[in-house]
Design an enzyme around this catalytic site. Sequence first.
Site, mmCIF file in Angstrom:
data_model
loop_
_atom_site.group_PDB
_atom_site.id
_atom_site.type_symbol
_atom_site.label_atom_id
_atom_site.label_comp_id
_atom_site.label_asym_id
_atom_site.label_seq_id
_atom_site.Cartn_x
_atom_site.Cartn_y
_atom_site.Cartn_z
ATOM 1 N N GLU A 67 -17.734 5.429 -14.914
ATOM 2 C CA GLU A 67 -16.598 5.778 -14.032
ATOM 3 C C GLU A 67 -15.269 5.249 -14.547
ATOM 4 O OE1 GLU A 67 -18.919 3.540 -13.370
ATOM 5 O OE2 GLU A 67 -18.238 1.920 -12.063
ATOM 6 N N ASP B 248 -5.456 -0.580 -10.027
ATOM 7 C CA ASP B 248 -4.342 0.289 -10.438
ATOM 8 C C ASP B 248 -4.451 0.678 -11.912
ATOM 9 O OD1 ASP B 248 -2.702 1.058 -8.316
ATOM 10 O OD2 ASP B 248 -1.865 -0.955 -8.155
ATOM 11 N N SER C 31 0.810 -1.238 0.000
ATOM 12 C CA SER C 31 0.000 0.000 0.000
ATOM 13 C C SER C 31 0.834 1.275 0.000
ATOM 14 C CB SER C 31 -0.950 0.062 1.205
ATOM 15 O OG SER C 31 -1.781 -1.040 1.223
ATOM 16 N N HIS D 48 -20.695 1.354 -17.010
ATOM 17 C CA HIS D 48 -19.899 1.999 -15.957
ATOM 18 C C HIS D 48 -19.136 3.211 -16.512
ATOM 19 C CE1 HIS D 48 -20.158 -1.263 -12.892
ATOM 20 N NE2 HIS D 48 -20.444 -1.975 -13.963
ATOM 21 N N CYS E 231 -25.140 0.634 -13.107
ATOM 22 C CA CYS E 231 -25.243 -0.821 -13.233
ATOM 23 C C CYS E 231 -26.290 -1.382 -12.271
ATOM 24 C CB CYS E 231 -23.873 -1.480 -13.097
ATOM 25 S SG CYS E 231 -23.828 -3.053 -13.974
ATOM 26 N N TYR F 132 -13.890 -6.589 -0.763
ATOM 27 C CA TYR F 132 -13.182 -6.475 0.524
ATOM 28 C C TYR F 132 -11.767 -7.021 0.424
ATOM 29 C CZ TYR F 132 -17.398 -5.172 3.081
ATOM 30 O OH TYR F 132 -18.514 -4.509 3.541
HETATM 31 N N1 GLN Z 1 -25.440 -7.743 -10.540
HETATM 32 C C1 GLN Z 1 -25.868 -7.014 -11.666
HETATM 33 C C2 GLN Z 1 -25.726 -7.802 -12.958
HETATM 34 O O1 GLN Z 1 -24.993 -8.739 -13.029
HETATM 35 C C3 GLN Z 1 -25.147 -5.679 -11.757
HETATM 36 C C4 GLN Z 1 -23.678 -5.800 -11.938
HETATM 37 C C5 GLN Z 1 -22.920 -4.537 -11.608
HETATM 38 O O2 GLN Z 1 -23.419 -3.664 -10.893
HETATM 39 N N2 GLN Z 1 -21.693 -4.413 -12.103
HETATM 40 O O3 GLN Z 1 -26.337 -7.471 -13.937
#
Ligand code: GLN
Length: 528
Positions: free
Chosen positions: A506, A71, A14, A504, A378, A54
């Site tokens: 992000e 990373d 870390s 996503h 998602c 986690y």
């Molecule tokens: N569990 C949901 C799916 O498989 C959303 C997956 C996620 O949020 N990356 O569609």
Amino acid sequence: MTRYIFVTGGVVSSLGKGIISSSIGKLLQARGYSITIQKFDPYINIDPGTLNPYEHGECYVTVDGMETDLDLGHYERFTGIRTTRNNSMTTGRIYQSVIEKERRGDYLGKTIQVVPHITDEIKNNIRSFEGTFDFVITEIGGTIGDIESAPFLEAIRQLRWEMGKNAISVHLTYVPYLKAADELKTKPTQHSVKEMQGMGIQPDVLVLRTEKHLSDGMRQKVASFCNVDLECVVQSEDMPSIYEVPVSMQRQGLDSAILRKFGIPVGETPAMLPWNRFLELQRSAKKEVRVGLVGKYDLQDAYKSIRESLNLAGIYNGVKVKIDFINSEDITEDNVAEKLSGVKGILVCPGFGQRGIEGKIIAAHYTREHDIPTFGICLGMQMIVIEFARNVLGYKDANSREMDDKTPHNVIDIMEEQKNITNMGGTMRLGAYSCNLKSGSRVADIYGETEISERHRHRYEFNNTYKEDYEKAGMACVGINPESDLVEIVEIPEKKWYIGTQFHPEYSSTVLHPHPLFMDFVKEIAKD
Ligand code: GLN
């Protein structure tokens, strides 16, 4: 000609090897060189896709659909490069490939061993970028001395021998501060370098992580005990933001020291204007805006890219985004108002499985009714869709097939191609897919175009049987995948900001190019 920079870490984990690797990449880019950054993780999983956040923090997805280490997110955010599956490698994948070759008969007659077969495979992977970039930066996960990383270090030792002046080693260590003695201690660094030397690798550059400023005398001491030039001993002090690290490294001449090691003429120090302009904005943003992050992993790294995307969008909107993590498992009908009090908007997080979903649905219900800006990503988008079905369309038992395999109102359904999949690893809908935006929609306005491409990681989808119901009741399906007709974005146009994306965004927000959806979301909540 391609040159190689190997980044290792010692003493403790870390330390931020990813940030240092990204900073080196950024500084070399600023001098006009093309770079890529690669991460080797010494665990046996094929990829981190099946790991619990986690254990490993967020799983980052490349454009070509590889589930990788977080990373890689730093690499992309700092340098704007687009990583692919070759930028991420695990012990598991290396062994898998060697074992496949063995079964095919590629090594017929030979005993397969860690040295040379595993090490050769590692070397081939590092060399896979040969000729494509000026510099390849390879970060080795874990800490020197770990049993698992030994084959990677042996591969580096061999490559440095073979490549001569075209490869260098950067070693990151920790200099602890002992409060009682009021002293900084370099002994762990000396030991770590000795351990490297014992494996046949002499570090060329040392980056010392420290909470307190190191004097020149201390750097001198490290330099002479570790056989490293004084100009190649730099310090990485704690910074108010990780994005200050490249300029701090530049100030200490890390990039020129690296170039000199390669025997490359150094030239002028580049001004890095856009980056410095960004830092100015970051330093001057004072007004705080609170965003509720509704998720189930109370761990900074679990939603790393989302946190960074919000933070970056804040800076460009002149505000400091303060993220309140709100554990969705604790949200109930009775406490939702209190839980969300003070936040200007919420982001409903991605995720898997039943745990914590009811709280997400309750939060989305509350923000819809109170017209509080809401961004679902998602699983978060799927929860927005379920909430709408339960409370507007009147399907009280609406759910996702992931959570309830019996409900007649499966507004979120399993994707057709996912139905017969039995293998868990790497089998989701992964990577970038194109999406057409409905002209006139809020999202088309935000993107400023109608054809986009975004990265995915899911098995379930919006159930198109209900599309008309939704559209009639005020939730519009405004982003559609042209090949599969899959709904990728929903929005409620009459609300201030109520948008869910199946993809996503992000993953593709970077320091110099923050993502338009995050930019617009934060712009909305930053309004007075
Ligand atoms: N569990 C949901 C799916 O498989 C959303 C997956 C996620 O949020 N990356 O569609």
